[in-house]
Motif scaffolding. Structure first.
Motif, mmCIF file in Angstrom:
data_model
loop_
_atom_site.group_PDB
_atom_site.id
_atom_site.type_symbol
_atom_site.label_atom_id
_atom_site.label_comp_id
_atom_site.label_asym_id
_atom_site.label_seq_id
_atom_site.Cartn_x
_atom_site.Cartn_y
_atom_site.Cartn_z
ATOM 1 N N GLU A 25 57.981 78.724 20.657
ATOM 2 C CA GLU A 25 57.126 77.841 21.447
ATOM 3 C C GLU A 25 56.363 78.576 22.550
ATOM 4 O OE1 GLU A 25 61.257 77.691 23.216
ATOM 5 O OE2 GLU A 25 60.419 77.584 21.205
ATOM 6 N N LEU A 26 56.738 79.825 22.841
ATOM 7 C CA LEU A 26 56.044 80.610 23.869
ATOM 8 C C LEU A 26 55.072 81.623 23.287
ATOM 9 C CD1 LEU A 26 58.987 81.287 26.343
ATOM 10 C CD2 LEU A 26 57.134 79.623 26.557
ATOM 11 N N ARG A 27 55.104 81.842 21.989
ATOM 12 C CA ARG A 27 54.251 82.864 21.389
ATOM 13 C C ARG A 27 52.768 82.597 21.623
ATOM 14 N NH1 ARG A 27 57.821 83.273 15.929
ATOM 15 N NH2 ARG A 27 59.560 84.364 16.897
ATOM 16 N N MET A 28 52.332 81.380 21.353
ATOM 17 C CA MET A 28 50.913 81.063 21.544
ATOM 18 C C MET A 28 50.505 81.120 23.012
ATOM 19 S SD MET A 28 47.981 80.593 20.266
ATOM 20 C CE MET A 28 48.340 80.347 18.557
ATOM 21 N N PRO A 29 51.262 80.501 23.928
ATOM 22 C CA PRO A 29 50.862 80.611 25.338
ATOM 23 C C PRO A 29 50.820 82.068 25.822
ATOM 24 C CG PRO A 29 52.509 78.894 25.088
ATOM 25 C CD PRO A 29 52.380 79.573 23.768
ATOM 26 N N TYR A 30 51.793 82.882 25.401
ATOM 27 C CA TYR A 30 51.794 84.286 25.811
ATOM 28 C C TYR A 30 50.613 85.034 25.197
ATOM 29 C CZ TYR A 30 56.371 84.135 28.108
ATOM 30 O OH TYR A 30 57.418 83.895 28.960
ATOM 31 N N LYS A 31 50.256 84.704 23.977
ATOM 32 C CA LYS A 31 49.098 85.335 23.321
ATOM 33 C C LYS A 31 47.817 84.994 24.087
ATOM 34 C CE LYS A 31 46.732 87.049 19.727
ATOM 35 N NZ LYS A 31 45.775 87.993 20.261
ATOM 36 N N ILE A 32 47.702 83.735 24.499
ATOM 37 C CA ILE A 32 46.521 83.312 25.266
ATOM 38 C C ILE A 32 46.462 84.062 26.591
ATOM 39 C CG2 ILE A 32 45.488 81.360 26.508
ATOM 40 C CD1 ILE A 32 46.579 79.583 24.179
ATOM 41 N N LYS B 265 47.796 86.989 27.241
ATOM 42 C CA LYS B 265 47.505 88.391 26.946
ATOM 43 C C LYS B 265 46.021 88.592 26.678
ATOM 44 C CE LYS B 265 48.669 92.118 23.764
ATOM 45 N NZ LYS B 265 49.389 92.480 22.553
ATOM 46 N N ASP B 266 45.438 87.711 25.866
ATOM 47 C CA ASP B 266 44.016 87.823 25.542
ATOM 48 C C ASP B 266 43.136 87.624 26.769
ATOM 49 O OD1 ASP B 266 44.743 88.316 22.947
ATOM 50 O OD2 ASP B 266 44.150 86.337 22.179
ATOM 51 N N ALA B 267 43.637 86.860 27.745
ATOM 52 C CA ALA B 267 42.886 86.612 28.975
ATOM 53 C C ALA B 267 43.115 87.710 30.010
ATOM 54 C CB ALA B 267 43.276 85.258 29.558
ATOM 55 N N GLY B 268 43.942 88.693 29.658
ATOM 56 C CA GLY B 268 44.209 89.785 30.585
ATOM 57 C C GLY B 268 45.233 89.435 31.647
ATOM 58 N N CYS B 269 46.024 88.404 31.397
ATOM 59 C CA CYS B 269 47.060 87.973 32.334
ATOM 60 C C CYS B 269 48.429 88.281 31.737
ATOM 61 C CB CYS B 269 46.955 86.475 32.588
ATOM 62 S SG CYS B 269 45.381 85.967 33.277
ATOM 63 N N VAL B 270 49.407 88.282 32.587
ATOM 64 C CA VAL B 270 50.769 88.482 32.103
ATOM 65 C C VAL B 270 51.633 87.316 32.559
ATOM 66 C CG1 VAL B 270 50.636 91.007 32.046
ATOM 67 C CG2 VAL B 270 51.411 89.877 34.107
ATOM 68 N N PRO B 271 52.705 87.034 31.832
ATOM 69 C CA PRO B 271 53.607 85.956 32.244
ATOM 70 C C PRO B 271 54.220 86.250 33.615
ATOM 71 C CG PRO B 271 54.068 86.645 29.991
ATOM 72 C CD PRO B 271 53.103 87.637 30.564
ATOM 73 N N ALA B 272 54.623 85.194 34.284
ATOM 74 C CA ALA B 272 55.211 85.323 35.620
ATOM 75 C C ALA B 272 56.417 86.248 35.612
ATOM 76 C CB ALA B 272 55.598 83.945 36.151
ATOM 77 N N GLU B 273 57.203 86.209 34.526
ATOM 78 C CA GLU B 273 58.401 87.058 34.461
ATOM 79 C C GLU B 273 58.034 88.543 34.518
ATOM 80 O OE1 GLU B 273 57.864 84.928 31.270
ATOM 81 O OE2 GLU B 273 58.086 83.560 32.922
ATOM 82 N N VAL B 274 56.934 88.895 33.876
ATOM 83 C CA VAL B 274 56.505 90.299 33.875
ATOM 84 C C VAL B 274 56.086 90.712 35.278
ATOM 85 C CG1 VAL B 274 54.807 91.925 32.947
ATOM 86 C CG2 VAL B 274 55.869 90.233 31.437
ATOM 87 N N GLU B 275 55.346 89.840 35.959
ATOM 88 C CA GLU B 275 54.951 90.128 37.343
ATOM 89 C C GLU B 275 56.182 90.305 38.226
ATOM 90 O OE1 GLU B 275 52.147 90.917 38.806
ATOM 91 O OE2 GLU B 275 50.963 90.650 36.985
ATOM 92 N N MET B 276 57.176 89.452 38.016
ATOM 93 C CA MET B 276 58.407 89.550 38.799
ATOM 94 C C MET B 276 59.112 90.877 38.530
ATOM 95 S SD MET B 276 59.625 85.533 38.441
ATOM 96 C CE MET B 276 61.337 85.868 38.608
ATOM 97 N N MET B 277 59.120 91.322 37.283
ATOM 98 C CA MET B 277 59.767 92.594 36.937
ATOM 99 C C MET B 277 59.026 93.770 37.558
ATOM 100 S SD MET B 277 60.874 92.016 33.001
ATOM 101 C CE MET B 277 61.690 90.509 32.519
#
Length: 112
Positions: free
Chosen positions: A46-53, A55-67
């Motif tokens: 259920e997260l694959r599509m939102p994460y793909k969007i 990524k394509d927009a040049g953004c990263v998920p909040a978890e990655v920013e936190m890391m």
């Protein structure tokens, strides 16, 4: 507003037109299996599509920013004199952020 069925038909027609014109054959990797890395399978469906969007927009998920932030805090901690008040304060920041990341990752794993 178009119904999902109408939208599906528009998309199918567009794909057929691109296929007939040869446009799709120009895409790198045409006709070859997709190369999916192990992170794809590890990502909840259920997260694959939102994460793909993202990524394509040049953004990263909040978890990655936190890391990334955690890595910076740990580097700053390593520069401080051990057990000093500044070190202790930074250590608390590191621990709190590490806990927040763990909780967020657990929420993602459990579908929450």
């Amino acid at each position: 507003m178009q119904s999902p069925r109408d939208l599906d038909q528009v998309i199918a027609a567009s794909i057929r037109n691109s296929e007939q014109s040869g446009e799709l054959r120009q895409i790198p990797g045409w006709g070859k299996p997709l190369e999916l890395d192990e992170s794809y399978a590890a990502t909840p469906a259920e997260l694959r599509m939102p994460y793909k969007i993202l990524k394509d927009a040049g953004c990263v998920p909040a978890e990655v920013e936190m890391m990334k932030t955690l890595a910076v805090l740990r580097a700053e901690l390593a520069e401080l004199e051990a057990e000093s008040p500044a070190w202790q304060a930074k250590q608390r920041q590191v621990q709190q952020l590490a806990l927040n990341i763990s909780l967020q990752m657990e929420r993602l794993r459990s579908g929450g």
